[in-house]
Scaffold this motif. Structure first.
Motif, PDB file in Angstrom:
ATOM      1  N   ALA A   7       0.837  -1.209   0.000  1.00 39.55           N
ATOM      2  CA  ALA A   7       0.000   0.000   0.000  1.00 39.55           C
ATOM      3  C   ALA A   7       0.869   1.255   0.000  1.00 39.55           C
ATOM      4  N   LYS A   8       1.911   1.248   0.807  1.00 40.56           N
ATOM      5  CA  LYS A   8       2.814   2.412   0.860  1.00 40.56           C
ATOM      6  C   LYS A   8       3.556   2.596  -0.465  1.00 40.56           C
ATOM      7  N   THR A   9       3.972   1.487  -1.068  1.00 38.46           N
ATOM      8  CA  THR A   9       4.659   1.576  -2.363  1.00 38.46           C
ATOM      9  C   THR A   9       3.765   2.241  -3.406  1.00 38.46           C
ATOM     10  N   LYS A  10       2.502   1.851  -3.436  1.00 38.52           N
ATOM     11  CA  LYS A  10       1.574   2.431  -4.406  1.00 38.52           C
ATOM     12  C   LYS A  10       1.294   3.902  -4.100  1.00 38.52           C
ATOM     13  N   LEU A  11       1.256   4.255  -2.830  1.00 39.15           N
ATOM     14  CA  LEU A  11       1.069   5.664  -2.472  1.00 39.15           C
ATOM     15  C   LEU A  11       2.259   6.507  -2.924  1.00 39.15           C
ATOM     16  N   PHE A  12       3.465   5.964  -2.790  1.00 38.48           N
ATOM     17  CA  PHE A  12       4.643   6.697  -3.268  1.00 38.48           C
ATOM     18  C   PHE A  12       4.572   6.927  -4.772  1.00 38.48           C
ATOM     19  N   ASP A  13       4.147   5.895  -5.514  1.00 39.29           N
ATOM     20  CA  ASP A  13       4.001   6.053  -6.965  1.00 39.29           C
ATOM     21  C   ASP A  13       2.986   7.159  -7.277  1.00 39.29           C
ATOM     22  N   LEU A  14       1.881   7.158  -6.545  1.00 36.49           N
ATOM     23  CA  LEU A  14       0.840   8.166  -6.764  1.00 36.49           C
ATOM     24  C   LEU A  14       1.323   9.561  -6.362  1.00 36.49           C
ATOM     25  N   MET A  15       2.083   9.656  -5.283  1.00 39.71           N
ATOM     26  CA  MET A  15       2.602  10.951  -4.840  1.00 39.71           C
ATOM     27  C   MET A  15       3.583  11.540  -5.843  1.00 39.71           C
ATOM     28  N   VAL A  16       4.449  10.696  -6.380  1.00 40.88           N
ATOM     29  CA  VAL A  16       5.436  11.171  -7.355  1.00 40.88           C
ATOM     30  C   VAL A  16       4.734  11.664  -8.618  1.00 40.88           C
ATOM     31  N   ARG A  17       3.713  10.946  -9.011  1.00 44.63           N
ATOM     32  CA  ARG A  17       2.997  11.289 -10.241  1.00 44.63           C
ATOM     33  C   ARG A  17       2.030  12.458 -10.041  1.00 44.63           C
ATOM     34  N   ASN A  18       1.567  12.623  -8.782  1.00 45.70           N
ATOM     35  CA  ASN A  18       0.565  13.661  -8.479  1.00 45.70           C
ATOM     36  C   ASN A  18       0.967  14.435  -7.223  1.00 45.70           C
ATOM     37  N   PRO A  19       2.061  15.186  -7.279  1.00 50.37           N
ATOM     38  CA  PRO A  19       2.556  15.860  -6.070  1.00 50.37           C
ATOM     39  C   PRO A  19       1.575  16.870  -5.480  1.00 50.37           C
ATOM     40  N   GLU A  20       0.628  17.306  -6.277  1.00 49.79           N
ATOM     41  CA  GLU A  20      -0.323  18.314  -5.800  1.00 49.79           C
ATOM     42  C   GLU A  20      -1.514  17.698  -5.059  1.00 49.79           C
ATOM     43  N   VAL A  21      -1.660  16.385  -5.108  1.00 47.25           N
ATOM     44  CA  VAL A  21      -2.821  15.717  -4.486  1.00 47.25           C
ATOM     45  C   VAL A  21      -2.460  15.337  -3.049  1.00 47.25           C
ATOM     46  N   ILE A  22      -3.008  16.047  -2.091  1.00 52.62           N
ATOM     47  CA  ILE A  22      -2.614  15.917  -0.687  1.00 52.62           C
ATOM     48  C   ILE A  22      -3.114  14.633  -0.045  1.00 52.62           C
ATOM     49  N   ARG A  23      -4.186  14.053  -0.590  1.00 51.05           N
ATOM     50  CA  ARG A  23      -4.772  12.891   0.084  1.00 51.05           C
ATOM     51  C   ARG A  23      -3.844  11.682   0.089  1.00 51.05           C
ATOM     52  N   TYR A  24      -2.914  11.615  -0.865  1.00 50.23           N
ATOM     53  CA  TYR A  24      -1.982  10.493  -0.868  1.00 50.23           C
ATOM     54  C   TYR A  24      -0.994  10.621   0.295  1.00 50.23           C
ATOM     55  N   ARG A  25      -0.557  11.833   0.579  1.00 47.91           N
ATOM     56  CA  ARG A  25       0.310  12.049   1.744  1.00 47.91           C
ATOM     57  C   ARG A  25      -0.452  11.751   3.032  1.00 47.91           C
ATOM     58  N   GLU A  26      -1.715  12.161   3.075  1.00 47.54           N
ATOM     59  CA  GLU A  26      -2.531  11.911   4.270  1.00 47.54           C
ATOM     60  C   GLU A  26      -2.665  10.405   4.521  1.00 47.54           C
TER      61      GLU A  26
END
Length: 235
Positions: A57-76
């Motif tokens: 789950a964390k690995t996929k969140l990192f992929d999403l964060m890198v691709r979408n740095p402006e989307v705060i919910r992935y960091r949350e």
């Protein structure tokens, strides 16, 4: 613990710089490809969570964060995963990163406050608990603020917080106190605040005032073991 927090701060600064550098150097993806990759990673994240696999789950969140740095919910979501896994340094770093973007994010404030408290960085946890109370009116956050102020020997601030808590605590609000290594007893918030008031007085060698506060706490909750033990210290 001071060393732990210094290392945490260094990691926070380095992490911000590294993240900014990485985001600036990434190639721009075709919007359709980006949407497809996002959908796949979000699906994989949901499956990993349903199978209780936080690593994937964390690995996929990192992929999403890198691709979408402006989307705060992935960091949350990442901060919550770190906190639930008791990875308090990482949880604190991610939540503080979120707070740099939005200092009124109550979820990030909560995770930062409790993570920093677990790391022993009480002076850094305190402002987050205070902000959380101001934003939400949550009396448990006020109690945590008062207790940390007491531990930091900021007695005037602690007494002000306790006074507010005694005044504002609701009749149905409870807080857990350890009764033994395996048992916890539920105590009313007001009784807990009065017990803390007694501890503040006791620290300042005002035994008569401490005794009054402990007795008031016991009158509200006759089974309050810690208040009974503290009362013995006033004799």
């Amino acid at each position: 613990m001071k060393r732990t927090f210094i290392l945490l701060l260094l990691a926070f600064c380095a992490g911000n710089l590294a993240a900014q550098t990485a985001n600036d150097s990434l190639p721009k993806l075709d919007p359709k490809l980006k949407a497809t990759l996002n959908a796949m990673d979000q699906a994989a994240y949901q499956i990993a969570m349903s199978y209780s696999d936080p690593t994937i789950a964390k690995t996929k969140l990192f992929d999403l964060m890198v691709r979408n740095p402006e989307v705060i919910r992935y960091r949350e979501a990442l901060a919550n995963l770190y906190f639930d896994s008791q990875q308090y340094p990482s949880a604190a770093l991610v939540s503080m990163d979120i707070l740099q973007i939005n200092d009124k994010n109550t979820g990030a404030l909560e995770i930062a406050a409790y993570s920093l408290e677990q790391l022993g960085a009480l002076d850094r946890a305190l402002p987050h608990f205070e902000s959380l109370y101001l934003l939400t009116g949550d009396n448990f956050s006020l109690y945590k603020s008062a207790f940390i102020q007491y531990n930091l020997k900021r007695y005037e601030e602690a007494m002000n917080s306790v006074t507010m808590l005694v005044k504002n605590a609701k009749a149905d609000e409870k807080i857990g106190f350890p009764k033994s290594q395996t048992e916890t007893q539920e105590i009313s918030m007001k009784a807990a605040a009065l017990n803390l008031k007694g501890l503040i007085y006791l620290d300042q060698n005002s035994k008569a005032e401490a005794k009054t506060a402990f007795n008031e706490a016991i009158a509200l909750d006759p089974a309050f073991d810690q208040a009974k033990e503290n009362l013995k210290k006033t004799n």
